[in-house]
Design a protein around this motif. Structure first.
Motif, PDB file in Angstrom:
ATOM      1  N   PRO A 243      40.796  46.604  31.611  1.00 56.37           N
ATOM      2  CA  PRO A 243      41.781  47.223  32.510  1.00 56.37           C
ATOM      3  C   PRO A 243      42.938  47.861  31.747  1.00 56.37           C
ATOM      4  O   PRO A 243      43.393  47.332  30.732  1.00 56.37           O
ATOM      5  CB  PRO A 243      42.288  46.043  33.349  1.00 56.37           C
ATOM      6  CG  PRO A 243      41.211  45.012  33.264  1.00 56.37           C
ATOM      7  CD  PRO A 243      40.628  45.164  31.882  1.00 56.37           C
TER       8      PRO A 243
ATOM      9  N   GLU B   5      46.878  45.447  34.813  1.00 53.08           N
ATOM     10  CA  GLU B   5      46.454  44.217  35.476  1.00 53.08           C
ATOM     11  C   GLU B   5      47.684  43.437  35.940  1.00 53.08           C
ATOM     12  O   GLU B   5      48.574  43.138  35.142  1.00 53.08           O
ATOM     13  CB  GLU B   5      45.605  43.353  34.547  1.00 53.08           C
ATOM     14  CG  GLU B   5      44.916  42.209  35.256  1.00 53.08           C
ATOM     15  CD  GLU B   5      43.814  41.576  34.424  1.00 53.08           C
ATOM     16  OE1 GLU B   5      43.058  40.747  34.981  1.00 53.08           O
ATOM     17  OE2 GLU B   5      43.709  41.887  33.221  1.00 53.08           O
TER      18      GLU B   5
ATOM     19  N   LYS C 160      48.922  39.958  37.863  1.00 58.64           N
ATOM     20  CA  LYS C 160      48.454  38.609  38.149  1.00 58.64           C
ATOM     21  C   LYS C 160      49.548  37.827  38.861  1.00 58.64           C
ATOM     22  O   LYS C 160      50.573  37.501  38.272  1.00 58.64           O
ATOM     23  CB  LYS C 160      48.059  37.899  36.849  1.00 58.64           C
ATOM     24  CG  LYS C 160      47.022  38.651  36.004  1.00 58.64           C
ATOM     25  CD  LYS C 160      46.813  37.976  34.663  1.00 58.64           C
ATOM     26  CE  LYS C 160      45.867  38.759  33.766  1.00 58.64           C
ATOM     27  NZ  LYS C 160      45.693  38.129  32.429  1.00 58.64           N
TER      28      LYS C 160
ATOM     29  N   ASN D 205      47.825  40.748  43.158  1.00 58.84           N
ATOM     30  CA  ASN D 205      46.813  40.745  42.110  1.00 58.84           C
ATOM     31  C   ASN D 205      46.068  42.074  42.150  1.00 58.84           C
ATOM     32  O   ASN D 205      45.618  42.511  43.214  1.00 58.84           O
ATOM     33  CB  ASN D 205      45.819  39.594  42.307  1.00 58.84           C
ATOM     34  CG  ASN D 205      46.472  38.236  42.133  1.00 58.84           C
ATOM     35  OD1 ASN D 205      46.637  37.750  41.017  1.00 58.84           O
ATOM     36  ND2 ASN D 205      46.854  37.611  43.244  1.00 58.84           N
TER      37      ASN D 205
ATOM     38  N   ALA E  23      43.774  45.053  39.389  1.00 53.51           N
ATOM     39  CA  ALA E  23      43.298  45.515  38.086  1.00 53.51           C
ATOM     40  C   ALA E  23      42.792  46.942  38.233  1.00 53.51           C
ATOM     41  O   ALA E  23      42.213  47.314  39.253  1.00 53.51           O
ATOM     42  CB  ALA E  23      42.194  44.605  37.559  1.00 53.51           C
TER      43      ALA E  23
ATOM     44  N   ALA F 166      40.904  50.088  35.772  1.00 45.04           N
ATOM     45  CA  ALA F 166      40.273  50.482  34.515  1.00 45.04           C
ATOM     46  C   ALA F 166      40.250  51.998  34.387  1.00 45.04           C
ATOM     47  O   ALA F 166      40.504  52.724  35.358  1.00 45.04           O
ATOM     48  CB  ALA F 166      38.847  49.916  34.455  1.00 45.04           C
TER      49      ALA F 166
ATOM     50  N   GLU G  62      50.247  43.294  32.889  1.00 46.04           N
ATOM     51  CA  GLU G  62      49.775  43.784  31.603  1.00 46.04           C
ATOM     52  C   GLU G  62      49.484  45.276  31.707  1.00 46.04           C
ATOM     53  O   GLU G  62      48.753  45.712  32.600  1.00 46.04           O
ATOM     54  CB  GLU G  62      48.525  43.029  31.150  1.00 46.04           C
ATOM     55  CG  GLU G  62      48.792  41.582  30.802  1.00 46.04           C
ATOM     56  CD  GLU G  62      47.587  40.890  30.182  1.00 46.04           C
ATOM     57  OE1 GLU G  62      46.538  41.561  30.040  1.00 46.04           O
ATOM     58  OE2 GLU G  62      47.692  39.704  29.857  1.00 46.04           O
TER      59      GLU G  62
END
Length: 282
Positions: A7, A10, A12, A28, A30, A32, A66
């Motif tokens: 990803p 991301e 979380k 949450n 993600a 890519a 992230e």
């Protein structure tokens, strides 16, 4: 880029409160390379806050974000410069500088990047600017001021500014808001073009259901220079897994899934954002 790629973004269990009110709540997510997320929600549901949190423009209370494999939530402002330089951001209504020409607006991210390759970018800024404006078909506007452009043209200049450094990730905050359907479809074609030409990841906040349909059901044909509706069943299925829809309410993600799953939802709030419009993309 395969779906299994690491990803770019991301989130979380991310939460944020403003004066006791949830702006983000246990989010949450993600994303890519080459993937898109279309974000719907009522006013104040956390859509723009989510985009800002991704690049550290707002600090969250809990959770982890992230970006390009680095923890944004633990960084100081100066440490975020390099990550932001790799992210394009189309602000609401373009947010151009009124006193700067189109050339200067688009050039701005290149001249102000605080990254290790900043000197290199400055050296070919003129070429990059022209290429970005050519990409959105506005190269002839180089020396015009934003006040001399239509609303749709200003939005296209905003896209040029967002993509001028060829970022792997672009965040679009209501790119079609306030535009007529034909101009809005043009803007979505450019977003699709950027994604398909460069495998760019994109987060798109929108109020138009049709924007999500375009990202799901079309691809950009670089040779023909236009949108092409997906006809092959396997290709459609692959695209539908790479384009997902998010519906937010009071800071929470209350829906995350494909277009088919969105249309099949029986949640009354979610169904508010399923609206068919006329003047579909040609």
């Amino acid at each position: 880029m395969p779906d299994s790629a690491a990803p770019i973004v991301e989130l979380k269990h991310v939460s944020l409160r403003y004066n006791g009110t949830w702006a983000l709540r246990d989010v949450n997510l993600a994303l890519a390379p080459g993937e898109s997320r279309v974000i719907f929600g009522a006013a104040g549901s956390g859509k723009t806050t989510l985009l800002k949190a991704v690049v550290g423009l707002v600090s969250v209370d809990d959770g982890q974000i992230e970006l390009f494999g680095q923890d944004v939530t633990s960084m100081k402002e100066r440490q975020l410069f390099d990550l932001r330089a790799r992210t394009g951001f189309l602000f609401q209504e373009g947010a151009l500088f009124d006193s700067l020409t189109v050339r200067e607006n688009v050039e701005y991210p290149l001249l102000n990047q605080q990254s290790s390759n900043g000197a290199g970018l400055r050296g070919d800024a003129e070429c990059r600017v022209r290429e970005a404006l050519r990409f959105v078909e506005l190269e002839e506007t180089l020396d015009k001021l934003p006040s001399e452009l239509s609303g749709g043209m200003r939005r296209r200049v905003g896209i040029a500014r967002a993509i001028v450094a060829e970022p792997p990730l672009v965040l679009y905050d209501s790119p079609t808001a306030g535009l007529d359907p034909i101009t809005a479809n043009t803007i979505m074609a450019l977003i699709l073009k950027e994604r398909d030409a460069r495998n760019t990841a994109s987060l798109v906040v929108s109020h138009r259901y049709q924007d999500g349909e375009i990202l799901t059901d079309f691809r950009y044909d670089l040779q023909r220079g236009q949108l092409t509706r997906l006809s092959d069943r396997e290709e459609r299925q692959q695209r539908h897994t790479r384009v997902q829809f998010i519906v937010m309410r009071k800071g929470e993600i209350v829906f995350l899934g494909t277009l088919e799953e969105l249309e099949a939802s029986d949640d009354e709030y979610v169904r508010r954002f399923i609206r068919r419009e006329e003047n579909h993309a040609q």
